[in-house]
Design a protein around this motif. Sequence first.
Motif, PDB file in Angstrom:
ATOM      1  N   LEU A  38     -10.000  18.113  54.799  1.00  0.00           N
ATOM      2  CA  LEU A  38     -10.853  17.213  55.560  1.00  0.00           C
ATOM      3  C   LEU A  38     -11.282  17.651  56.836  1.00  0.00           C
ATOM      4  O   LEU A  38     -12.233  17.730  57.378  1.00  0.00           O
ATOM      5  CB  LEU A  38     -10.174  15.951  55.805  1.00  0.00           C
ATOM      6  CG  LEU A  38      -9.968  14.691  54.539  1.00  0.00           C
ATOM      7  CD1 LEU A  38      -9.501  13.580  54.943  1.00  0.00           C
ATOM      8  CD2 LEU A  38     -11.209  14.683  53.802  1.00  0.00           C
ATOM      9  N   LEU A  42     -14.892  18.634  58.349  1.00  0.00           N
ATOM     10  CA  LEU A  42     -15.638  18.270  59.420  1.00  0.00           C
ATOM     11  C   LEU A  42     -15.934  19.558  60.531  1.00  0.00           C
ATOM     12  O   LEU A  42     -16.929  19.483  61.105  1.00  0.00           O
ATOM     13  CB  LEU A  42     -14.555  17.442  60.131  1.00  0.00           C
ATOM     14  CG  LEU A  42     -14.443  15.878  59.802  1.00  0.00           C
ATOM     15  CD1 LEU A  42     -13.164  15.403  60.195  1.00  0.00           C
ATOM     16  CD2 LEU A  42     -15.610  15.158  60.249  1.00  0.00           C
ATOM     17  N   LEU A  71     -19.218  16.670  50.984  1.00  0.00           N
ATOM     18  CA  LEU A  71     -18.132  17.060  51.531  1.00  0.00           C
ATOM     19  C   LEU A  71     -17.329  18.231  50.846  1.00  0.00           C
ATOM     20  O   LEU A  71     -16.729  19.153  51.379  1.00  0.00           O
ATOM     21  CB  LEU A  71     -16.963  15.849  51.386  1.00  0.00           C
ATOM     22  CG  LEU A  71     -17.210  14.418  52.030  1.00  0.00           C
ATOM     23  CD1 LEU A  71     -16.337  13.592  51.610  1.00  0.00           C
ATOM     24  CD2 LEU A  71     -17.056  14.734  53.531  1.00  0.00           C
ATOM     25  N   THR A  75     -16.657  21.521  52.998  1.00  0.00           N
ATOM     26  CA  THR A  75     -15.094  22.064  53.038  1.00  0.00           C
ATOM     27  C   THR A  75     -14.970  23.482  52.831  1.00  0.00           C
ATOM     28  O   THR A  75     -14.223  24.154  53.402  1.00  0.00           O
ATOM     29  CB  THR A  75     -14.154  21.313  51.931  1.00  0.00           C
ATOM     30  OG1 THR A  75     -14.313  19.845  52.244  1.00  0.00           O
ATOM     31  CG2 THR A  75     -12.894  21.566  52.051  1.00  0.00           C
ATOM     32  N   TYR A 100     -11.882  11.364  48.053  1.00  0.00           N
ATOM     33  CA  TYR A 100     -12.178  10.734  49.123  1.00  0.00           C
ATOM     34  C   TYR A 100     -13.123   9.777  49.331  1.00  0.00           C
ATOM     35  O   TYR A 100     -13.280   8.650  49.564  1.00  0.00           O
ATOM     36  CB  TYR A 100     -12.274  11.759  50.328  1.00  0.00           C
ATOM     37  CG  TYR A 100     -12.641  10.964  51.543  1.00  0.00           C
ATOM     38  CD1 TYR A 100     -11.532  10.638  52.569  1.00  0.00           C
ATOM     39  CD2 TYR A 100     -13.608  10.612  52.164  1.00  0.00           C
ATOM     40  CE1 TYR A 100     -11.818  10.023  53.840  1.00  0.00           C
ATOM     41  CE2 TYR A 100     -14.100  10.127  53.225  1.00  0.00           C
ATOM     42  CZ  TYR A 100     -13.086   9.697  53.966  1.00  0.00           C
ATOM     43  OH  TYR A 100     -13.287   8.929  55.274  1.00  0.00           O
ATOM     44  N   PHE A 413      -7.153  11.701  64.458  1.00  0.00           N
ATOM     45  CA  PHE A 413      -7.638  11.666  63.261  1.00  0.00           C
ATOM     46  C   PHE A 413      -6.369  12.306  62.265  1.00  0.00           C
ATOM     47  O   PHE A 413      -5.984  12.057  61.359  1.00  0.00           O
ATOM     48  CB  PHE A 413      -8.644  12.679  63.136  1.00  0.00           C
ATOM     49  CG  PHE A 413      -9.148  12.816  61.721  1.00  0.00           C
ATOM     50  CD1 PHE A 413      -9.940  11.785  60.960  1.00  0.00           C
ATOM     51  CD2 PHE A 413      -8.948  14.081  61.073  1.00  0.00           C
ATOM     52  CE1 PHE A 413     -10.215  12.102  59.597  1.00  0.00           C
ATOM     53  CE2 PHE A 413      -9.231  14.246  59.849  1.00  0.00           C
ATOM     54  CZ  PHE A 413     -10.065  13.277  59.105  1.00  0.00           C
ATOM     55  N   LEU A 429     -14.392   9.541  58.420  1.00  0.00           N
ATOM     56  CA  LEU A 429     -14.375  10.873  58.972  1.00  0.00           C
ATOM     57  C   LEU A 429     -15.308  10.909  60.376  1.00  0.00           C
ATOM     58  O   LEU A 429     -16.246  10.377  60.111  1.00  0.00           O
ATOM     59  CB  LEU A 429     -15.108  11.880  57.936  1.00  0.00           C
ATOM     60  CG  LEU A 429     -14.085  11.973  56.584  1.00  0.00           C
ATOM     61  CD1 LEU A 429     -15.029  13.095  55.693  1.00  0.00           C
ATOM     62  CD2 LEU A 429     -12.887  12.718  56.966  1.00  0.00           C
ATOM     63  N   THR A 433     -18.509   9.535  58.102  1.00  0.00           N
ATOM     64  CA  THR A 433     -18.393   8.247  57.244  1.00  0.00           C
ATOM     65  C   THR A 433     -17.972   7.095  58.261  1.00  0.00           C
ATOM     66  O   THR A 433     -17.586   6.080  57.777  1.00  0.00           O
ATOM     67  CB  THR A 433     -17.262   8.524  56.222  1.00  0.00           C
ATOM     68  OG1 THR A 433     -15.952   8.772  56.772  1.00  0.00           O
ATOM     69  CG2 THR A 433     -17.732   9.463  55.208  1.00  0.00           C
TER      70      THR A 433
END
Length: 434
Positions: A38, A42, A71, A75, A100, A413, A429, A433
Amino acid sequence: MNAPLELSLTGRLAALIAAKPIGETDYRTAALFTLDALANALAGRNTTPGGILLDWAAAEPLTTGREALLLGGLTHILEVDDLHRASVVHPGCVVVPAAYALARRRNIGGRAFLAAILRGFEACCRVGMAVGPAHYRIWHNTATCGPFGSAYAAGDLLGLDHAAMTHALGNAGTQSSGLWQFLETGAMSKHLHAGRAAEAGLLAADLAARGFSGPPKILEGEKGFFRATCADPVPERLLGEPDAPWQLVQTSIKPWPSCRHTHPTIDAGLKIAAQVGNRSVERIEVQTYQAALDVCDRIAPQSEYEAKFSLQHTAAAAIHDGKVDFASFDAPARARLSEAASRVVIAAEEPYRSSYPRAWGARVTARLGDGSSIVAERTHAFGDPENPLDDAAMRAKARMLLEFGGVQKPDSFIDAVLALADDGPLPALPGLTE
């Protein structure tokens, strides 16, 4: 229908994974790998391909499948996501995005989510171990084997029974694709590989939950995956060692943002850099395994992405700069290191050639201007299970990625993702999200 499902390799794989027990350490390790994936997603926003993917996603409503694709693509952009050596699969960029996106839709978090991650890693890594080495010369294993992992993870979250899970894996396998041709120009297709693999598995499981059937012999059938894409499959590896630790805990974490095949060379090069001092380096010799040369023999990379797939550039960066980070691959770095990279000689040699893919190793020799040499060898690169990043290093890596991605409170986070091991809720996220 039960007999063919039970007798097929796909059905037996589904049963093997469902029977594996999950321990406390497995949950905590799965949370760390989820954090890594994750954080990569990001961070991937802050790139040119990431911007394109975000623009595409914003053009229409973000369905669960499109979210998985987005995503997954994000990633895999920075080349610092995880890697399972024996299968040559990057499982996190496929399994975690699919799980996710679906878990958000169904409000699932905590250990149920992490169990799906563990099982998804197991599926794609076991398929990847069975495809044989020739598959990797043309096909990108993350793209071709990844859908089996995303399908299993999604099917687990959907509560599929054995028959439906076998159908999901069958429909995942028929969607397998992804070719290495992108390397010739440094095209962005590799990110699409991860995104589509995540989306394909999610679709396969969602349809199977509705009764949509898939071929139970998708792997071993006369017109199946092995026959179509594998010159030298090793089917026995699919189901071998059923009581072994989860494949997730046997997966490597990447500390440097480049192709994993360059990492043993970088690791050895950094050790040399600490010993060079003010002496000049006249020549660098790299001995490693053939797959590293097949993918990363690139003496004069013309783009940031090509530099990440260059043994010559990464060896020069490690030894001459004493560090490798995101800035090591930009245009100024490529120009500054081009002459040094031109004096890097690479070869596939023993014991690294025959040890691959069980071990990804390298020996690096720096020939110095005073006639002396410095040699460093790595059997296992930093981040491999035999030489792992500890929890503090994993948090530090995640923090670096989150800061690169513009996340304002990275530690909050990080804590939220790691709390999944204690059955905490699935966090949003930041900027994606939430």
